[in-house]
Structure formats: structure tokens, C-alpha cells
Design a protein around this motif. Sequence first.
Motif, PDB file in Angstrom:
ATOM      1  N   HIS A 156       0.773  -1.253   0.080  1.00  0.00           N
ATOM      2  CA  HIS A 156       0.076  -0.134  -0.088  1.00  0.00           C
ATOM      3  C   HIS A 156       0.943   1.340  -0.115  1.00  0.00           C
ATOM      4  O   HIS A 156       0.504   2.635  -0.219  1.00  0.00           O
ATOM      5  N   VAL A 157       2.229   1.001   0.351  1.00  0.00           N
ATOM      6  CA  VAL A 157       3.029   2.305   0.333  1.00  0.00           C
ATOM      7  C   VAL A 157       3.422   2.705  -1.102  1.00  0.00           C
ATOM      8  O   VAL A 157       3.832   1.958  -1.923  1.00  0.00           O
ATOM      9  N   ARG A 158       3.136   4.012  -1.346  1.00  0.00           N
ATOM     10  CA  ARG A 158       3.291   4.633  -2.683  1.00  0.00           C
ATOM     11  C   ARG A 158       4.602   5.309  -2.776  1.00  0.00           C
ATOM     12  O   ARG A 158       5.037   5.864  -1.906  1.00  0.00           O
ATOM     13  N   ARG A 159       4.952   5.222  -4.418  1.00  0.00           N
ATOM     14  CA  ARG A 159       6.012   6.052  -4.674  1.00  0.00           C
ATOM     15  C   ARG A 159       5.434   7.519  -4.779  1.00  0.00           C
ATOM     16  O   ARG A 159       4.589   7.744  -5.477  1.00  0.00           O
ATOM     17  N   THR A 160       6.089   8.400  -3.960  1.00  0.00           N
ATOM     18  CA  THR A 160       6.005   9.732  -4.065  1.00  0.00           C
ATOM     19  C   THR A 160       6.213  10.414  -5.158  1.00  0.00           C
ATOM     20  O   THR A 160       7.112  10.080  -5.951  1.00  0.00           O
ATOM     21  N   GLY A 161       5.595  11.741  -5.571  1.00  0.00           N
ATOM     22  CA  GLY A 161       6.065  12.719  -6.709  1.00  0.00           C
ATOM     23  C   GLY A 161       6.985  13.492  -6.029  1.00  0.00           C
ATOM     24  O   GLY A 161       7.357  13.694  -5.087  1.00  0.00           O
ATOM     25  N   PRO A 162       7.566  14.286  -7.040  1.00  0.00           N
ATOM     26  CA  PRO A 162       8.716  15.098  -6.741  1.00  0.00           C
ATOM     27  C   PRO A 162       8.231  16.396  -5.830  1.00  0.00           C
ATOM     28  O   PRO A 162       8.791  17.125  -5.175  1.00  0.00           O
ATOM     29  N   ALA A 163       6.798  16.351  -5.578  1.00  0.00           N
ATOM     30  CA  ALA A 163       6.411  17.523  -4.707  1.00  0.00           C
ATOM     31  C   ALA A 163       6.418  17.079  -3.185  1.00  0.00           C
ATOM     32  O   ALA A 163       6.624  17.901  -2.487  1.00  0.00           O
ATOM     33  N   GLU A 164       6.779  15.780  -3.070  1.00  0.00           N
ATOM     34  CA  GLU A 164       7.003  15.278  -1.577  1.00  0.00           C
ATOM     35  C   GLU A 164       8.409  14.859  -1.825  1.00  0.00           C
ATOM     36  O   GLU A 164       9.212  15.750  -0.936  1.00  0.00           O
ATOM     37  N   GLN A 165       8.973  13.942  -2.295  1.00  0.00           N
ATOM     38  CA  GLN A 165      10.488  13.542  -2.143  1.00  0.00           C
ATOM     39  C   GLN A 165      10.686  12.974  -3.831  1.00  0.00           C
ATOM     40  O   GLN A 165      10.043  11.861  -4.032  1.00  0.00           O
ATOM     41  N   ASP A 166      11.500  13.769  -4.355  1.00  0.00           N
ATOM     42  CA  ASP A 166      11.793  13.380  -5.941  1.00  0.00           C
ATOM     43  C   ASP A 166      12.452  11.713  -5.766  1.00  0.00           C
ATOM     44  O   ASP A 166      13.391  11.859  -5.248  1.00  0.00           O
ATOM     45  N   GLN A 167      11.818  10.908  -6.531  1.00  0.00           N
ATOM     46  CA  GLN A 167      12.268   9.467  -6.393  1.00  0.00           C
ATOM     47  C   GLN A 167      13.610   9.347  -7.174  1.00  0.00           C
ATOM     48  O   GLN A 167      14.435   8.307  -6.951  1.00  0.00           O
TER      49      GLN A 167
END
Length: 308
Positions: A156-167
Motif C-alpha cells: 500500500h506504500v506508494r512512490r511519491t512525486g517530486p512535490a513530496e520527495q523526488d524518487q
Amino acid sequence: MEDDAHGVHDYLTDPRNADILVSVNGELKKRDEAVVSVFDSGYILGDGVWEGLRVMDGGIAFLPEHLKRLWAGAKALDMDIGLTKEALTARLTDCLKANGMEDGVHIRLMVTRGIKKTPYQGPRFTITQPTIVIIPEYKSPVPEIVETGVTLFTVHVRRTGPAEQDQKLNSHSKLNCVLACIQADKAGADEALMLDPLGFVATCNSTHFFIVREGEVWTSPPEYCLGGITRANIIKVCREAGIPVFEKRFSLFDVYSADEAFITGTFAGVTPVREVDGRSIELIDGPVSQKIREAYKALQARSLTPIA
């Protein structure tokens, strides 16, 4: 093999690792003496960047690409590594030569912002140059894993976008991936499959994910995954071999009905997937996966920077 390990990061136990020398800011330390301060930015905050490197046949694979990513990550963190790429390369090779290492080695290269005068997140509280640690270990993947394949579980843990932390940032702070790894472990899987914010497949917690459908190779777009060196090279060898390869959004529906699936990473290269969320993949290490693995190995062999 480590008793509590499983999956793609399984490795064959090597007694030589007990006597390795670790480089800490250019000084070679015995394994038990290789320490950093409790005031180090990496320990306090996860404030740093790192690379995993593979040593084979007397050279370091894809070293320029790894250093480029390391410098890009440091710049994103507004951190001066304090060395030139040439000086850091010399430090890497000096460490390998001191250990007599030429093949079957995995390196963890870590750069943190340095030591703080007090435990606080502000970079202005850093009072030293960056901390640079090089840990080389004899590590070879377990061969049987290629035969059996690994299992994935969608977390359920999602990959975040650059607005949160750039992967794209290969930072020391990996809590997002650690939480995904924990959930996969609890589910009895080898690796976590992670989705993007809209529910499309993104990547795994420590590797990149590919599927094969009707002769085409699909992997996710780069927005929600690390800029993987191996990932980029898999795409490269597919194009060179005339295998259709696409960076595109796809869903678990596409994964469950895939002909083949595999994960990629610096340590193990190309590893087949046998099961995702309890659904069996039709072909374990099928013909497309095998062709890609052999092409990648050939490219890897051509990429070596000699340990001079």
C-alpha cells in the motif's frame, strides 16, 4: 547464504569479508573499527547520497554513470562532495587494491553532509567536510534464484512525486522503501511492488520492474522511480537487440497476465519473477529475459573502469 535473507539480495557467504578494510574519509579501517560519529548527518537525518557498485574482472562496472548520479544527487541536496570525480575514483581503487579485490565484489559508496555541532536538520549546523565511506564486500548472488525466480507483493506504500520527495534522488533516507520492504516481508514475498499515486505500477522497493507481453518489454515511466543505472542499460540493450521496449504506464492487470517478468539492479543484474500477488507468471526466465540478461552481461563487461 544468510539464514534470515531471501530473494534478490541473497548472497553466498564469504569468510574473507571478516577481514575487509573499509575506507572512512580516506583512512583504511578494519571492519570492526570502521565507525562514524553519532553526530554525523547521515546517522541523525539520513542526509546523504549513496551508490552501489559492482566489481568484476579487474574493473568497476558503469563507474562514470554512477558518479554522474552521485554528483547529481549531491547537487540536489546542495552538498559539495569535497572531492573531484577523479579523486573519488582514486579513493575507490585504493580501497580495492588494499583489499586485493578484483572480482565478485559489491561496493557501497556513501557520502553524507558531515558532522553536526548539534542534532539539528539545518545544513548550517554542519561543522566538517562530507563523510565519505567505502565498504567493499565479496558478494555473489545465489545462482539458484535465477532458476526459481522471486516473488513480489504489491504494497500500500506508494512512490511519491517530486512535490513530496523526488524518487530520482538516491538518498540515505529510504524510509518509504523500508516500509514497503517490511510489508512485503510480512506477506512472505521477496520484494515489494510499489505503485504510483494513481495506482499504476512504479517500481520495487530496491529494484526496477519489467514485464514482457507478446515480445514487448514494458517498464514504468521515470517519474516515480530511481534513475537506475541498470534500468537504463536494460533499455539500451533492448534497443540494440531490436527488442521493442517501452517506458509506459501499466496496471496490475497487465502484470498478472504478463508472459514474463523480471527485476533489475546493480547487485544481481537481471532476475526473473515467478509470482506477483499470488499470480504465477507464465514463463520463469523466458526467452526474452534470457536474451536481455546475456546482452546486459556483455555490456557490463565492456563498461569496466580498470582498477589501476
